[in-house]
Write an enzyme that holds these catalytic residues in place. Structure first.
Site, PDB file in Angstrom:
ATOM      1  N   LYS A 250       0.840  -1.212   0.000  1.00  0.00           N
ATOM      2  CA  LYS A 250       0.000   0.000   0.000  1.00  0.00           C
ATOM      3  C   LYS A 250       0.875   1.262   0.000  1.00  0.00           C
ATOM      4  CE  LYS A 250      -2.174  -1.158   3.865  1.00  0.00           C
ATOM      5  NZ  LYS A 250      -1.600  -2.488   4.173  1.00  0.00           N
TER       6      LYS A 250
ATOM      7  N   ARG B  72     -10.228   0.613   8.097  1.00  0.00           N
ATOM      8  CA  ARG B  72      -9.806  -0.743   8.422  1.00  0.00           C
ATOM      9  C   ARG B  72     -10.897  -1.530   9.114  1.00  0.00           C
ATOM     10  NH1 ARG B  72      -3.966   0.221   8.488  1.00  0.00           N
ATOM     11  NH2 ARG B  72      -2.958  -1.778   8.835  1.00  0.00           N
TER      12      ARG B  72
ATOM     13  N   ARG C 271      11.268  -6.224   4.786  1.00  0.00           N
ATOM     14  CA  ARG C 271      11.261  -4.809   5.178  1.00  0.00           C
ATOM     15  C   ARG C 271      11.927  -4.614   6.538  1.00  0.00           C
ATOM     16  NH1 ARG C 271       5.590  -1.934   5.607  1.00  0.00           N
ATOM     17  NH2 ARG C 271       5.517  -3.266   7.436  1.00  0.00           N
TER      18      ARG C 271
ATOM     19  N   ARG D  72      10.538  -0.945  12.050  1.00  0.00           N
ATOM     20  CA  ARG D  72       9.201  -0.913  12.645  1.00  0.00           C
ATOM     21  C   ARG D  72       9.076  -2.048  13.659  1.00  0.00           C
ATOM     22  NH1 ARG D  72       4.566  -0.007   8.178  1.00  0.00           N
ATOM     23  NH2 ARG D  72       3.434  -1.164   9.777  1.00  0.00           N
TER      24      ARG D  72
ATOM     25  N   ARG E 135      -1.236  -9.288  13.104  1.00  0.00           N
ATOM     26  CA  ARG E 135      -1.700  -8.271  12.150  1.00  0.00           C
ATOM     27  C   ARG E 135      -2.504  -8.930  11.034  1.00  0.00           C
ATOM     28  NH1 ARG E 135       3.878  -5.485  10.777  1.00  0.00           N
ATOM     29  NH2 ARG E 135       2.675  -4.305   9.233  1.00  0.00           N
TER      30      ARG E 135
HETATM   31  P1  AP5 Z   1       4.642  -1.700   1.949  1.00  0.00           P
HETATM   32  O1  AP5 Z   1       4.398  -0.824   0.769  1.00  0.00           O
HETATM   33  O2  AP5 Z   1       5.359  -1.134   3.104  1.00  0.00           O
HETATM   34  O3  AP5 Z   1       3.274  -2.395   2.378  1.00  0.00           O
HETATM   35  P2  AP5 Z   1       2.050  -1.831   3.177  1.00  0.00           P
HETATM   36  O4  AP5 Z   1       0.855  -2.458   2.553  1.00  0.00           O
HETATM   37  O5  AP5 Z   1       2.102  -0.353   3.255  1.00  0.00           O
HETATM   38  O6  AP5 Z   1       2.341  -2.536   4.558  1.00  0.00           O
HETATM   39  P3  AP5 Z   1       2.215  -2.000   6.037  1.00  0.00           P
HETATM   40  O7  AP5 Z   1       2.954  -2.975   6.871  1.00  0.00           O
HETATM   41  O8  AP5 Z   1       2.557  -0.568   6.116  1.00  0.00           O
HETATM   42  O9  AP5 Z   1       0.671  -2.186   6.242  1.00  0.00           O
HETATM   43  P4  AP5 Z   1      -0.067  -2.268   7.576  1.00  0.00           P
HETATM   44  O10 AP5 Z   1      -1.451  -2.157   7.077  1.00  0.00           O
HETATM   45  O11 AP5 Z   1       0.246  -3.429   8.392  1.00  0.00           O
HETATM   46  O12 AP5 Z   1       0.559  -1.060   8.390  1.00  0.00           O
HETATM   47  P5  AP5 Z   1       0.095   0.446   8.682  1.00  0.00           P
HETATM   48  O13 AP5 Z   1       1.293   1.261   8.772  1.00  0.00           O
HETATM   49  O14 AP5 Z   1      -0.980   0.835   7.760  1.00  0.00           O
HETATM   50  O15 AP5 Z   1       5.400  -2.985   1.434  1.00  0.00           O
HETATM   51  C1  AP5 Z   1       5.907  -3.930   2.362  1.00  0.00           C
HETATM   52  C2  AP5 Z   1       7.290  -4.408   1.917  1.00  0.00           C
HETATM   53  O16 AP5 Z   1       7.165  -5.101   0.697  1.00  0.00           O
HETATM   54  C3  AP5 Z   1       8.276  -3.280   1.646  1.00  0.00           C
HETATM   55  O17 AP5 Z   1       9.540  -3.662   2.068  1.00  0.00           O
HETATM   56  C4  AP5 Z   1       8.220  -3.104   0.130  1.00  0.00           C
HETATM   57  O18 AP5 Z   1       9.431  -2.628  -0.384  1.00  0.00           O
HETATM   58  C5  AP5 Z   1       7.946  -4.527  -0.336  1.00  0.00           C
HETATM   59  N1  AP5 Z   1       7.154  -4.575  -1.552  1.00  0.00           N
HETATM   60  C6  AP5 Z   1       6.091  -3.793  -1.870  1.00  0.00           C
HETATM   61  N2  AP5 Z   1       5.597  -4.152  -3.072  1.00  0.00           N
HETATM   62  C7  AP5 Z   1       6.362  -5.193  -3.498  1.00  0.00           C
HETATM   63  C8  AP5 Z   1       6.352  -6.016  -4.666  1.00  0.00           C
HETATM   64  N3  AP5 Z   1       5.442  -5.813  -5.635  1.00  0.00           N
HETATM   65  N4  AP5 Z   1       7.262  -6.986  -4.769  1.00  0.00           N
HETATM   66  C9  AP5 Z   1       8.182  -7.168  -3.798  1.00  0.00           C
HETATM   67  N5  AP5 Z   1       8.265  -6.437  -2.677  1.00  0.00           N
HETATM   68  C10 AP5 Z   1       7.357  -5.455  -2.523  1.00  0.00           C
HETATM   69  O19 AP5 Z   1      -0.528   0.296  10.134  1.00  0.00           O
HETATM   70  C11 AP5 Z   1       0.274  -0.048  11.248  1.00  0.00           C
HETATM   71  C12 AP5 Z   1      -0.573  -0.209  12.482  1.00  0.00           C
HETATM   72  O20 AP5 Z   1      -1.192   1.049  12.797  1.00  0.00           O
HETATM   73  C13 AP5 Z   1      -1.737  -1.179  12.373  1.00  0.00           C
HETATM   74  O21 AP5 Z   1      -1.340  -2.500  12.640  1.00  0.00           O
HETATM   75  C14 AP5 Z   1      -2.687  -0.625  13.432  1.00  0.00           C
HETATM   76  O22 AP5 Z   1      -2.290  -1.013  14.718  1.00  0.00           O
HETATM   77  C15 AP5 Z   1      -2.503   0.875  13.309  1.00  0.00           C
HETATM   78  N6  AP5 Z   1      -3.462   1.476  12.368  1.00  0.00           N
HETATM   79  C16 AP5 Z   1      -3.163   2.052  11.164  1.00  0.00           C
HETATM   80  N7  AP5 Z   1      -4.273   2.465  10.549  1.00  0.00           N
HETATM   81  C17 AP5 Z   1      -5.295   2.151  11.377  1.00  0.00           C
HETATM   82  C18 AP5 Z   1      -6.709   2.300  11.275  1.00  0.00           C
HETATM   83  N8  AP5 Z   1      -7.277   2.859  10.192  1.00  0.00           N
HETATM   84  N9  AP5 Z   1      -7.471   1.864  12.307  1.00  0.00           N
HETATM   85  C19 AP5 Z   1      -6.913   1.285  13.393  1.00  0.00           C
HETATM   86  N10 AP5 Z   1      -5.588   1.086  13.542  1.00  0.00           N
HETATM   87  C20 AP5 Z   1      -4.788   1.522  12.535  1.00  0.00           C
HETATM   88 MG    MG Z   2       2.312   1.048   4.869  1.00  0.00          MG
END
Ligand code: AP5
Ligand code: MG
Length: 378
Positions: free
Chosen positions: A201, A276, A315, A321, A333
């Site tokens: 994402k 979410r 990552r 993180r 997660r």
């Molecule tokens: P990356 O682009 O970082 O993936 P992502 O989908 O952004 O993953 P996140 O871990 O950030 O998602 P998340 O939903 O768990 O975390 P968030 O920060 O939103 O890609 C991942 C890796 O893969 C990278 O190394 C990248 O280089 C690699 N990659 C990407 N595309 C690739 C490809 N095509 N091929 C190979 N490699 C690739 O949330 C964190 C926490 O915050 C949550 O757990 C929750 O506790 C809280 N939170 C956030 N939003 C909310 C909400 N709306 N409500 C409640 N709690 C929330």
């Molecule tokens: Mg992210």
């Protein structure tokens, strides 16, 4: 002059055409020429980078007395401001000891920067420091320091062009544009980038904001900023994030409303990691409806759970993180995603704006698939 320009993710409309800038520069140059006609010595024209690069060029062409040129940058503020001037002059190439310096600025607003610079140059031994600014915002100028030459006064609005930037972009326009706060809100587009943890994402959102001029809002990034700043909200969020659990709906919902309201002139938003839960999705519909908007499309990246593990493990080697470190947290997660977030898919399918994309493949391949979907919304 263009009717409306998009700089990064915001629209700007015409404000001061180049012809008027030229007239103002002619007039200010004439005053400087007059004052320095019989000057005994060679003043230094000091360009304050980056903003005044175009103004300095235009001004120098019009000066008809012997002068030298030098340029500087100012360091950002360091430490506490109560201790006095905390900035440094960077990159000064000529010695200014005993010399008269004409500082050329693009814009003076509160006057903090120019007052600091004036003091720093006198400290460095300049005999006299004159200030010449292209623009002045008199409504907000709070300092005693006399500004010797002001080409134009403007209202306190956000502008780009003629050297002035928005996030380092827009300096190259020869005219000056003003943030368009009147773009009908109905023109704003709202996209969601959806998917399990590690689906890509954040990676794809970064490419999308550049290609489509959207503003990125990642609730995960916003929460991590709160944690880094040690706010009460951050402390509450940290405990939950570190376990791979969601933070309460109200917490993230408040953040989204402030992002929507704090960004006038924006072409559109891309929400990453929000909503979410179905409750968050309903809330988003309500707050967008209150602002004459709607969710235009949900771009959903789907990858299997094994790939989630692989990508997050990878990552963890490059980023720091806490929620990426332990397999059991990653598993939490994923479980939270299936239990609480997956139902959001049916919510948006019901609204007809759900667009699913296979998230496997290289980053470029996935982006191509996203671009094919985004074509429908341009
Ligand atoms: P990356 O682009 O970082 O993936 P992502 O989908 O952004 O993953 P996140 O871990 O950030 O998602 P998340 O939903 O768990 O975390 P968030 O920060 O939103 O890609 C991942 C890796 O893969 C990278 O190394 C990248 O280089 C690699 N990659 C990407 N595309 C690739 C490809 N095509 N091929 C190979 N490699 C690739 O949330 C964190 C926490 O915050 C949550 O757990 C929750 O506790 C809280 N939170 C956030 N939003 C909310 C909400 N709306 N409500 C409640 N709690 C929330
Ligand atoms: Mg992210």
């Amino acid at each position: 002059m263009e009717n409306r320009i998009l700089v990064k993710d915001r629209y700007f409309v015409p404000y001061i055409p180049y012809e008027r800038l030229e007239q103002a520069i002619d007039a200010v140059a004439e005053r400087i020429n007059h004052d320095f006609k019989n000057f005994n010595g060679t003043p230094i024209i000091l360009c304050v980078l980056n903003g005044s690069i175009l103004f300095t060029g235009e001004l120098m062409k019009r000066l008809n007395f012997p002068c030298e040129f030098s340029s500087i940058r100012l360091s950002s503020y360091e430490g506490t401001l109560s201790t006095g001037v905390t900035r440094k002059v960077l990159g000064l190439t000529s010695s200014i000891k005993g010399r008269t310096v004409i500082v050329v600025e693009d814009i003076v607003d509160t006057g903090k920067t120019i007052t600091d610079l004036h003091a720093l140059l006198l400290d460095a031994g300049a005999a006299d420091v004159k200030i010449c600014t292209m623009l002045l915002k008199p409504e907000v100028y709070k300092k005693e320091l006399k500004l010797d030459y002001v080409a134009m006064e403007i209202e306190n609005r956000f502008i780009v062009g003629f050297g002035l930037d928005y996030d380092q972009l827009g300096r190259n326009y020869k005219d000056i544009y003003i943030l368009d706060t009147n773009t009908p809100r109905t023109m704003r587009k709202h996209f969601l980038i959806f998917g399990p943890p590690g689906a890509g994402k954040g990676t794809q959102a970064a490419l999308m904001i550049e290609r489509f001029g959207l503003r990125h809002v990642s609730t995960g990034d916003l929460l991590r900023r709160e944690i880094a700043n040690g706010t009460p909200l951050g402390q509450q969020a940290k405990t939950l994030i570190d376990q791979g659990l969601l933070v309460p709906d109200e917490v993230v919902e408040g953040m989204i409303a402030s992002e929507l309201d704090a960004n006038p002139g924006v072409k559109g938003f891309i929400f990453d990691g929000f909503p979410r839960t179905t409750a968050q999705a309903e809330h988003l519909d309500r707050i967008l409806a209150d602002r004459d908007g709607k969710v235009d499309a949900v771009v959903s990246l789907m990858i299997p759970d094994e790939t989630v593990f692989e990508r997050i493990r990878h990552r963890a080697e490059v980023e720091n993180r806490v929620d990426d470190t332990k397999p059991e947290i990653i598993q939490n997660r994923i479980d939270t995603y299936h239990a609480k977030t997956e139902p959001v898919i049916s919510y948006y399918k019901g609204k007809g704006c759900y667009r699913e994309i296979d998230g496997l493949g290289t980053i470029d391949e996935v982006f191509d698939k996203i671009c094919a979907v985004m074509k429908d919304y341009e």
